[in-house]
Design an enzyme around this catalytic site. Structure first.
Site, PDB file in Angstrom:
ATOM      1  N   GLY A   1     -45.224  74.498  23.964  1.00  0.00           N
ATOM      2  CA  GLY A   1     -45.531  75.563  23.023  1.00  0.00           C
ATOM      3  C   GLY A   1     -44.526  76.704  23.147  1.00  0.00           C
TER       4      GLY A   1
ATOM      5  N   ASN B   1     -55.719  83.681  23.620  1.00  0.00           N
ATOM      6  CA  ASN B   1     -55.994  82.814  24.759  1.00  0.00           C
ATOM      7  C   ASN B   1     -56.984  83.420  25.751  1.00  0.00           C
ATOM      8  OD1 ASN B   1     -53.446  84.302  24.635  1.00  0.00           O
ATOM      9  ND2 ASN B   1     -53.259  83.836  26.814  1.00  0.00           N
TER      10      ASN B   1
ATOM     11  N   GLN C   1     -53.796  77.868  20.876  1.00  0.00           N
ATOM     12  CA  GLN C   1     -55.226  77.868  21.208  1.00  0.00           C
ATOM     13  C   GLN C   1     -56.083  77.436  20.015  1.00  0.00           C
ATOM     14  OE1 GLN C   1     -56.304  78.057  24.183  1.00  0.00           O
ATOM     15  NE2 GLN C   1     -54.618  79.009  25.315  1.00  0.00           N
TER      16      GLN C   1
ATOM     17  N   SER D   1     -49.488  72.911  21.054  1.00  0.00           N
ATOM     18  CA  SER D   1     -49.181  72.375  22.379  1.00  0.00           C
ATOM     19  C   SER D   1     -50.145  71.252  22.731  1.00  0.00           C
ATOM     20  CB  SER D   1     -49.278  73.495  23.409  1.00  0.00           C
ATOM     21  OG  SER D   1     -49.161  72.955  24.709  1.00  0.00           O
TER      22      SER D   1
ATOM     23  N   HIS E   1     -50.796  69.773  25.696  1.00  0.00           N
ATOM     24  CA  HIS E   1     -51.535  69.754  26.964  1.00  0.00           C
ATOM     25  C   HIS E   1     -52.742  70.694  26.942  1.00  0.00           C
ATOM     26  CE1 HIS E   1     -50.509  73.556  29.129  1.00  0.00           C
ATOM     27  NE2 HIS E   1     -49.517  73.570  28.270  1.00  0.00           N
TER      28      HIS E   1
ATOM     29  N   THR F   1     -33.484  63.495  23.880  1.00  0.00           N
ATOM     30  CA  THR F   1     -34.297  62.284  23.837  1.00  0.00           C
ATOM     31  C   THR F   1     -35.768  62.664  23.841  1.00  0.00           C
ATOM     32  OG1 THR F   1     -32.560  61.048  24.952  1.00  0.00           O
ATOM     33  CG2 THR F   1     -34.765  60.099  25.002  1.00  0.00           C
TER      34      THR F   1
ATOM     35  N   CYS G   1     -50.141  81.597  32.638  1.00  0.00           N
ATOM     36  CA  CYS G   1     -48.724  81.722  32.946  1.00  0.00           C
ATOM     37  C   CYS G   1     -48.426  82.982  33.741  1.00  0.00           C
ATOM     38  CB  CYS G   1     -47.905  81.698  31.673  1.00  0.00           C
ATOM     39  SG  CYS G   1     -48.529  82.826  30.459  1.00  0.00           S
TER      40      CYS G   1
END
Lengths: 403, 403
Positions: A72, A155, A183, A203, A205, A241, A328
């Site tokens: 994200g 968040n 979120q 995102s 995850h 990749t 974070c």
């Protein structure tokens, strides 16, 4: 007896869904480079194509509008910087960036970078509890505004922002609108076309899939420079990749679209039950943004006389994973900047606890948690000098403006 | 009978090592956000710490000098742009970027971006076969040179470049030296301190680990701006939730350090056996860079009268995965720009075949491949009009300058 491990920090990251775990080994078999035209490339290429179709469908986009990224944060950086460079290239006079004060650090720091590069960056405030004053917002828009960035849901508190209205106002001055929707997945029924945004960040995850896949929705026709230049991947918009495994897992979760209403109901049930019990059984607690529209899984508490850090550690020792501030920036003793921006005092923010529920959580887990929380809060309060912290202002909750 | 699948395209990407496959599920259990301070964060954090230590040890760096990225392309972009912005911030007069002509597109396109941003970008040529003229190179260095970028080994031919000497010359004018070492892991004994580079790029998925983890080595003291701003991950140098799974897999492969000499010997055996048979049993074949120093796994052939594209497709149908040009530009009919930059004609480049061996390959596979290659080349040559393509110049191989 082993301490049970119960995870209530689903806004930081989510556990892998069973269907993701079950397919990991199979997806990993498709080891080839998706750019290879021989047999080894075709399997992974097909996995990405399918994931893109499913993910686009989940958010109501076209497949060509999806740029898979690694995170994200990358998508947020791509949105802001990519638009800045694109305007710069076209020698456009649009150079004003309007960014909300409660954004994720990957937006706020990217905006600081744009400022260093010559952009005019304006941070606009939100009200106490996270409400956006649309009249104030509209006044800040200019003919030179390039981009507005406002997150879909905060968040910390889960507060939902009036994205649709803000995007409409933004388009009236011909600027672009970006929304950090990290979120949103698994917590809302999101449709980018309905929201009317030009760019949106996602995102994987935070949606029960693997770390390593994010996505930037970029509406057809939006001119955006790459953040990572190189090979032709993602139609020359993001080189490197592809992370086949993580992208496949995000695509697999996108297939849950039809189950979302039921999942949201489940989250809402857990959260309301939790808040009901907490407000009824623990004294001197405030739920930040209680009366705002919120995603159904997030509960942000301010517990009077209870330092968030020591509460978190105490709960951790008893097997409960919760948060006190954005993941974070955890580990740092600083109060959450987003909560401060929403009008909480430093003291309130430092006494805050974020409980974020996930699809896997159960009512039993919530009840077990409330019992532990009650005891732990009492214990911490007993240890604390009751005179050291003033009681929270009762006005706080009444002050909240509805979104 | 099912067609056997034999993979000889290990420069594009490698299959997963058995030890990576075996640990996938275990690593995936550590689902938490490494930034979380509770139990769910500690497992993934420990995995990353261990991977960083092992990876740093593999390349002879200190742990603080490793910035994990998502891809080699990201690391290459980070190196070039990060240095550019850092010089820009310090108002340094250094604004000259010296980039080799055979670099990966993620270097060449990032350099084009820098040019757009006001940098003076100079592309320096390599000789036929890939040799670097050090006298010519030294002349191009200036007091205003900011950065030189020269890959460790070419992805097409395997040619090794005189990095150590070039870095030394570069440092004499006070500039920084970056090397794209994506084609080094598992194919060479690389030590960044011995090479004397300031920055180096690595990629996990070319080293038998998962897609989703690259690394930028940034020598202690090197001032480099972030490419992705946001949270405090990677010591504030690369924001975004870490791809724990992919990083752990790269770390696990780094533990193979002591087995490398044996692995390189194995690759060398396969490659030399292959080239020996090809040169002895197929007519009108040239091995590009045969007499240069090369990584031991790569063989770049030019097969007279044989279009690379149709050869690749014919071999694919028989189960063999090889390449005709860099993976990231495969699927396009254009000849490899790197081969052109090394002095091959368009015709030669279009008749080129890259065979890149991996640790998992066997001598039996090589022999099976040679048999199929012989027949396929004959068949294609028979179909072609022998007058349509002139025979390759015999002078080509003699022309190669040794590195």
């Amino acid at each position: 007896m082993e301490t049970p491990r119960i995870y209530f920090d689903n806004n930081a990251t989510t556990p892998l869904a069973p269907q993701v775990r079950a397919q990991l080994a199979t997806w990993a078999e498709a080891f080839g480079n998706p750019s290879s035209i021989h047999w080894a490339g075709r399997g992974p290429k097909a996995l990405i194509r399918e994931a893109r179709r499913n993910f686009a469908d989940l958010i109501g986009a076209e497949t060509l509008e999806i740029i898979f990224t690694a995170t994200g944060s990358e998508a947020n950086n791509h949105a802001l910087k990519g638009i800045f460079w694109s305007y710069q290239k076209s020698k456009s006079p649009r150079n004003h960036y309007l960014i909300s004060a409660v954004e994720h650090p990957s937006i706020l720091r990217a905006a600081e970078f744009l400022r260093d590069q010559g952009a005019e960056v304006e941070i606009f405030p939100v009200g106490r509890g996270g409400a956006v004053d649309l009249i104030d917002f509209e006044k800040r828009l200019r003919p030179t505004t390039a981009l507005v960035s406002m997150m879909f849901a905060n968040n910390e508190t889960g507060t939902l922002f009036p994205i649709k209205k803000m995007a409409k106002l933004t388009h009236q001055v011909g600027a672009l609108f970006h929304s950090d929707c990290v979120q949103s997945l698994g917590k809302s029924l999101i449709n980018v076309k309905d929201l009317g945004v030009d760019l949106a960040t996602f995102s994987g995850h935070k949606f029960y899939s693997l770390k390593g896949a994010g996505a930037l929705y970029s509406q057809r026709g939006t001119k955006i420079e790459s953040l990572i230049h190189g090979g032709g991947q993602e139609r020359h918009r993001r080189a490197g990749t592809e992370n086949v495994l993580a992208i496949a897992s995000l695509g697999a979760m996108a297939l849950e679209k039809n189950n979302l209403p039921e999942k949201l109901q489940h989250l809402n049930l857990l959260r309301d039950h939790f808040e009901g019990r907490v407000l009824g059984e623990i004294e001197h607690v405030i739920v930040t943004g209680l009366k705002t529209k919120r995603v159904p899984n997030t509960s942000s508490l301010v517990l009077d006389q209870v330092g968030g850090e020591s509460l978190l550690m105490n709960l951790d020792m008893q097997g409960f994973a919760v948060s006190t501030g954005a993941a974070c920036s955890s580990g740092s003793p600083e109060p959450s900047p987003a909560l401060i921006a929403m009008g909480l005092t430093r003291l309130e923010a430092q006494s805050s606890l974020r409980v974020s529920f996930g699809w896997q959580n159960t009512l039993d887990e919530v009840n077990a948690f409330v019992e532990v929380l009650k005891k732990t809060v009492s214990r911490i309060r007993e240890f604390n000098n009751p005179m050291a912290l003033p009681p929270l202002t009762v006005e706080f909750e009444r002050d909240v403006t509805h979104v």
